[in-house]
Scaffold this active site. Structure first.
Site, PDB file in Angstrom:
ATOM      1  N   SER A 214       0.316  -1.646   0.016  1.00 11.47           N
ATOM      2  CA  SER A 214      -0.058  -0.195   0.104  1.00 11.47           C
ATOM      3  C   SER A 214       0.706   1.198   0.043  1.00 11.47           C
ATOM      4  CB  SER A 214      -0.784  -0.159   1.698  1.00 11.47           C
ATOM      5  OG  SER A 214      -1.672   0.784   1.366  1.00 11.47           O
TER       6      SER A 214
ATOM      7  N   LYS B  92     -13.210  -4.219   2.057  1.00  6.19           N
ATOM      8  CA  LYS B  92     -13.566  -3.255   1.651  1.00  6.19           C
ATOM      9  C   LYS B  92     -15.581  -3.796   2.005  1.00  6.19           C
ATOM     10  CE  LYS B  92     -10.899  -0.195  -1.476  1.00  6.19           C
ATOM     11  NZ  LYS B  92     -10.911   0.308  -2.383  1.00  6.19           N
TER      12      LYS B  92
ATOM     13  N   ASP C  38     -13.720   6.553  -3.053  1.00 12.77           N
ATOM     14  CA  ASP C  38     -12.795   5.552  -4.560  1.00 12.77           C
ATOM     15  C   ASP C  38     -13.434   7.018  -5.591  1.00 12.77           C
ATOM     16  OD1 ASP C  38     -11.144   4.588  -3.374  1.00 12.77           O
ATOM     17  OD2 ASP C  38     -12.227   2.531  -3.851  1.00 12.77           O
TER      18      ASP C  38
ATOM     19  N   ALA D 266     -15.870  -4.871 -15.479  1.00  9.74           N
ATOM     20  CA  ALA D 266     -17.105  -4.378 -13.777  1.00  9.74           C
ATOM     21  C   ALA D 266     -16.135  -4.937 -12.942  1.00  9.74           C
ATOM     22  CB  ALA D 266     -17.976  -5.118 -14.872  1.00  9.74           C
TER      23      ALA D 266
ATOM     24  N   ALA E  88     -13.863  -1.936  -8.749  1.00 12.17           N
ATOM     25  CA  ALA E  88     -12.908  -0.503  -8.798  1.00 12.17           C
ATOM     26  C   ALA E  88     -14.389   0.048  -9.947  1.00 12.17           C
ATOM     27  CB  ALA E  88     -11.775  -0.439  -9.257  1.00 12.17           C
TER      28      ALA E  88
ATOM     29  N   GLY F  14      -3.456   7.691 -13.848  1.00 12.92           N
ATOM     30  CA  GLY F  14      -4.176   7.056 -12.551  1.00 12.92           C
ATOM     31  C   GLY F  14      -3.865   7.559 -11.536  1.00 12.92           C
TER      32      GLY F  14
HETATM   33  P1  ATR Z   1     -10.804  -4.024  -8.925  1.00 13.65           P
HETATM   34  O1  ATR Z   1     -11.320  -4.077  -7.696  1.00 13.65           O
HETATM   35  O2  ATR Z   1      -9.228  -3.763  -9.059  1.00 13.65           O
HETATM   36  O3  ATR Z   1     -11.538  -3.813 -10.064  1.00 13.65           O
HETATM   37  P2  ATR Z   1     -11.887  -6.981  -9.575  1.00 13.65           P
HETATM   38  O4  ATR Z   1     -13.084  -7.059  -8.728  1.00 13.65           O
HETATM   39  O5  ATR Z   1     -11.102  -8.485  -9.399  1.00 13.65           O
HETATM   40  O6  ATR Z   1     -10.531  -5.580  -8.850  1.00 13.65           O
HETATM   41  O7  ATR Z   1     -11.570  -7.053 -11.094  1.00 13.65           O
HETATM   42  C1  ATR Z   1     -11.323  -6.737 -12.218  1.00 13.65           C
HETATM   43  C2  ATR Z   1     -11.398  -6.122 -13.240  1.00 13.65           C
HETATM   44  O8  ATR Z   1     -10.371  -6.800 -13.538  1.00 13.65           O
HETATM   45  C3  ATR Z   1     -12.285  -7.447 -13.864  1.00 13.65           C
HETATM   46  O9  ATR Z   1     -13.093  -6.177 -14.641  1.00 13.65           O
HETATM   47  C4  ATR Z   1     -11.541  -8.718 -14.588  1.00 13.65           C
HETATM   48  O10 ATR Z   1     -12.634  -8.835 -15.623  1.00 13.65           O
HETATM   49  P3  ATR Z   1     -14.124 -10.458 -15.415  1.00 13.65           P
HETATM   50  O11 ATR Z   1     -14.627  -9.746 -14.889  1.00 13.65           O
HETATM   51  O12 ATR Z   1     -14.178 -10.999 -16.547  1.00 13.65           O
HETATM   52  O13 ATR Z   1     -12.661 -11.238 -14.635  1.00 13.65           O
HETATM   53  C5  ATR Z   1     -10.607  -7.736 -15.307  1.00 13.65           C
HETATM   54  N1  ATR Z   1      -9.120  -8.367 -16.137  1.00 13.65           N
HETATM   55  C6  ATR Z   1      -8.771  -8.772 -15.163  1.00 13.65           C
HETATM   56  N2  ATR Z   1      -8.213  -9.801 -15.533  1.00 13.65           N
HETATM   57  C7  ATR Z   1      -8.185  -9.537 -16.660  1.00 13.65           C
HETATM   58  C8  ATR Z   1      -7.587  -9.597 -18.554  1.00 13.65           C
HETATM   59  N3  ATR Z   1      -6.847 -11.148 -18.200  1.00 13.65           N
HETATM   60  N4  ATR Z   1      -8.846  -9.782 -19.405  1.00 13.65           N
HETATM   61  C9  ATR Z   1      -9.996  -8.876 -19.461  1.00 13.65           C
HETATM   62  N5  ATR Z   1     -10.430  -8.276 -18.533  1.00 13.65           N
HETATM   63  C10 ATR Z   1      -9.202  -8.772 -17.236  1.00 13.65           C
END
Ligand code: ATR
Length: 279
Positions: free
Chosen positions: A20, A71, A108, A135, A138, A246
């Site tokens: 962090s 969270k 956020d 989706a 975040a 970001g």
């Molecule tokens: P955070 O809280 O950081 O948003 P998360 O809830 O795990 O983490 O979400 C990760 C996001 O990155 C999701 O939208 C995920 O897509 P999936 O819902 O299909 O898993 C996306 N993501 C992570 N790795 C990916 C990849 N290799 N290709 C496409 N999308 C990816």
């Protein structure tokens, strides 16, 4: 400055928490404003989170930030949560009230918008459709922020389509689901593109997104800040699109908590960016 017996205490609870940047961020402000206070990492395993949270008032903490994976649990455990936190489904900032109860909020989305309006003052959410990549957790904060700021349409595209559909079901008819295979065509007429996934982060696969259909004046931003200039931002910059990195979202989301715990409204500036980047 050194701490007195009256030092104000706050921290960040996560598991793991060693990555962090929040201690460096708040530590910079504490030094800058010469505050008798400390902000510490709180490594709390999931099975201990509830007890750790209940201990905050007992230990004299003013509050804490909450990060992965706590969270959503934080939202369930606080005594009251802001409307925004409830809509997002997660809490990232907790304030211990004078009576020892816990108030949760989610900053956020606020940090996301403050970053955009600070770095690109001419951008407005109501200027046109936004395209949101991802989706996950975040994404929910970014989506709520964009809808509340008046975005006429948010086109959500996600590898797993059902998660995008769940967002559309939850947040109504201004949310349009775009199939992952159609994401490039969704860029037409967009006023904003935001990557909310971890794609493009150091050590993760790149985000594959050709920007050919994106209007030249659309703002492009990424919640990934390591590297600061992701491939998405580099490509947008090459085409002449305005870009916002970001890191500012991280810096701005920290402001409300710092003010609540330590009593000073802090400023985001270049010195803070440098301090957090070098941490
Ligand atoms: P955070 O809280 O950081 O948003 P998360 O809830 O795990 O983490 O979400 C990760 C996001 O990155 C999701 O939208 C995920 O897509 P999936 O819902 O299909 O898993 C996306 N993501 C992570 N790795 C990916 C990849 N290799 N290709 C496409 N999308 C990816």
């Amino acid at each position: 400055m050194s701490l007195s017996g009256k030092a104000r205490l706050a921290g960040v609870a996560g598991w793991p928490v060693s990555h962090s940047r929040s201690p460096a961020l708040h530590g910079h402000w504490l030094r800058r404003y010469r505050i008798d206070g400390a902000y510490v990492p709180l490594p709390v395993a999931p099975e201990n989170f509830e007890r750790a949270l209940r201990a905050l008032p007992l230990l004299g903490f003013r509050g804490c930030n909450v990060t992965v994976p706590h969270k959503e649990a934080a939202l369930r455990l606080v005594d009251r949560a802001s409307e925004e936190a409830r809509r997002i489904g997660a809490v990232n900032t907790i304030v211990v009230e004078a009576d020892g109860t816990l108030t949760g909020s989610n900053t956020d989305g606020y940090g996301f918008l403050e970053n955009l309006t600070g770095a690109a003052p001419s951008w407005r959410a109501d200027r046109g459709p936004a395209v949101m990549i991802g989706a996950g957790g975040a994404a929910r904060a970014v989506l709520v922020a964009l809808l509340d700021a008046g975005a006429p349409e948010v086109r959500v595209t996600n590898r797993s389509r059902e998660k995008a559909e769940a967002l559309a079901d939850a947040f109504g008819d201004r949310v349009a689901v775009v199939d992952w295979s159609e994401r490039e065509a969704a860029l037409g007429q967009a006023a904003l593109v935001v990557n909310t996934t971890s794609l493009g982060m150091t050590g993760q696969p790149p985000l594959e997104l050709r920007l050919d259909d994106l209007p030249g004046d659309a703002l492009v931003t990424d919640i990934v800040y390591a590297p600061l200039e992701t491939a998405l931002l580099a490509e947008a910059r090459r085409r002449g699109n305005p870009v916002v990195d970001g890191l500012g979202m991280l810096l701005h989301q920290a402001r409300p908590g710092f003010e609540a715990w330590f009593g000073v409204p802090p400023t985001v500036d270049g010195a803070l960016r440098a301090a957090v980047l070098s941490a």
